[in-house]
Enzyme design. Sequence first.
Site, mmCIF file in Angstrom:
data_model
loop_
_atom_site.group_PDB
_atom_site.id
_atom_site.type_symbol
_atom_site.label_atom_id
_atom_site.label_comp_id
_atom_site.label_asym_id
_atom_site.label_seq_id
_atom_site.Cartn_x
_atom_site.Cartn_y
_atom_site.Cartn_z
ATOM 1 N N GLY A 44 -5.250 -5.715 -7.001
ATOM 2 C CA GLY A 44 -5.091 -4.555 -7.871
ATOM 3 C C GLY A 44 -3.639 -4.115 -7.881
ATOM 4 O O GLY A 44 -2.906 -4.345 -6.916
ATOM 5 N N GLN A 49 3.259 1.611 -8.953
ATOM 6 C CA GLN A 49 3.754 0.514 -8.130
ATOM 7 C C GLN A 49 4.741 -0.380 -8.860
ATOM 8 O O GLN A 49 5.357 -1.264 -8.263
ATOM 9 C CB GLN A 49 2.586 -0.339 -7.623
ATOM 10 C CG GLN A 49 1.632 0.425 -6.727
ATOM 11 C CD GLN A 49 0.534 -0.470 -6.229
ATOM 12 O OE1 GLN A 49 -0.447 -0.694 -6.923
ATOM 13 N NE2 GLN A 49 0.701 -1.020 -5.033
ATOM 14 N N CYS A 86 -2.180 -2.874 0.646
ATOM 15 C CA CYS A 86 -1.597 -2.340 -0.596
ATOM 16 C C CYS A 86 -0.259 -3.046 -0.801
ATOM 17 O O CYS A 86 0.530 -3.167 0.140
ATOM 18 C CB CYS A 86 -1.391 -0.833 -0.464
ATOM 19 S SG CYS A 86 -0.638 -0.074 -1.921
ATOM 20 N N LEU A 87 -0.003 -3.506 -2.018
ATOM 21 C CA LEU A 87 1.228 -4.257 -2.276
ATOM 22 C C LEU A 87 2.475 -3.414 -2.034
ATOM 23 O O LEU A 87 3.546 -3.967 -1.775
ATOM 24 C CB LEU A 87 1.235 -4.798 -3.710
ATOM 25 C CG LEU A 87 0.179 -5.884 -4.005
ATOM 26 C CD1 LEU A 87 0.256 -6.314 -5.454
ATOM 27 C CD2 LEU A 87 0.340 -7.075 -3.076
ATOM 28 N N HIS A 128 -9.068 2.770 -4.887
ATOM 29 C CA HIS A 128 -7.711 2.639 -4.349
ATOM 30 C C HIS A 128 -6.682 2.770 -5.476
ATOM 31 O O HIS A 128 -5.703 3.517 -5.347
ATOM 32 C CB HIS A 128 -7.590 1.276 -3.643
ATOM 33 C CG HIS A 128 -6.235 0.972 -3.082
ATOM 34 N ND1 HIS A 128 -6.000 0.790 -1.739
ATOM 35 C CD2 HIS A 128 -5.025 0.798 -3.694
ATOM 36 C CE1 HIS A 128 -4.705 0.545 -1.555
ATOM 37 N NE2 HIS A 128 -4.096 0.530 -2.722
ATOM 38 N N GLU A 129 -6.937 2.066 -6.586
ATOM 39 C CA GLU A 129 -5.975 2.091 -7.700
ATOM 40 C C GLU A 129 -5.979 3.442 -8.414
ATOM 41 O O GLU A 129 -4.912 3.945 -8.805
ATOM 42 C CB GLU A 129 -6.270 0.961 -8.694
ATOM 43 C CG GLU A 129 -6.274 -0.450 -8.106
ATOM 44 C CD GLU A 129 -5.059 -0.772 -7.250
ATOM 45 O OE1 GLU A 129 -3.967 -0.229 -7.509
ATOM 46 O OE2 GLU A 129 -5.200 -1.565 -6.300
ATOM 47 N N HIS A 132 -3.749 5.848 -6.708
ATOM 48 C CA HIS A 132 -2.332 5.662 -7.068
ATOM 49 C C HIS A 132 -1.976 6.489 -8.304
ATOM 50 O O HIS A 132 -0.887 7.061 -8.383
ATOM 51 C CB HIS A 132 -2.036 4.192 -7.384
ATOM 52 C CG HIS A 132 -1.732 3.340 -6.177
ATOM 53 N ND1 HIS A 132 -0.683 3.583 -5.328
ATOM 54 C CD2 HIS A 132 -2.336 2.222 -5.698
ATOM 55 C CE1 HIS A 132 -0.657 2.660 -4.373
ATOM 56 N NE2 HIS A 132 -1.650 1.819 -4.573
HETATM 57 CO CO CO Z 1 -2.169 0.163 -3.475
#
Ligand code: CO
Length: 163
Positions: A44, A49, A86-87, A128-129, A132
């Site tokens: 994701g 991000q 998480c990236l 999670h997304e 963000h």
């Molecule tokens: Co993330």
Amino acid sequence: MLNLVIYPDPVLDKVCTEVTIFNDHLKSISQEMFALMYKSNGIGLAAPQVGLTDRIFVMDVDNKKRVVINPKIVKETGLGGIEEGCLSFPGIRVKVDRSMFIDVEYYDESGALVKEKLSGLEAICFQHELDHLNGKTFIDILSSTTKSFIAKKLERQKREQRT
Ligand code: CO
């Protein structure tokens, strides 16, 4: 070319704004987000991000690609959770409480309304997304001491990568 934003960065705290125009630009942004997500081995990736503040994220769980715009969770049940990555936090994993079953509504990249029931990893990834897009990350549940420890660790990694 989009670049990955690594914590800490003020854009990760931004509450994103609703998408109102569904055009080719939006489609190309989502394609670029997918490309960056796959390159980074993520499932994701949300707008902040990549430095953007529109309510859009992409996800791919079990080979089901989704472009998710203006998402809403209309119903949630079943407490669960896993250790998430998480990236924007390379190498960090945090166990987060999540709802395991969610009913969601969102728009796809062509502006069509989608209603779905998600469970398991799909539900976790969606939450999670969506966090963000509200300026929240998965470390917000941690103490401020642990958060500043993680911030220092990631800044050190960034410095070491540059040299
Ligand atoms: Co993330």
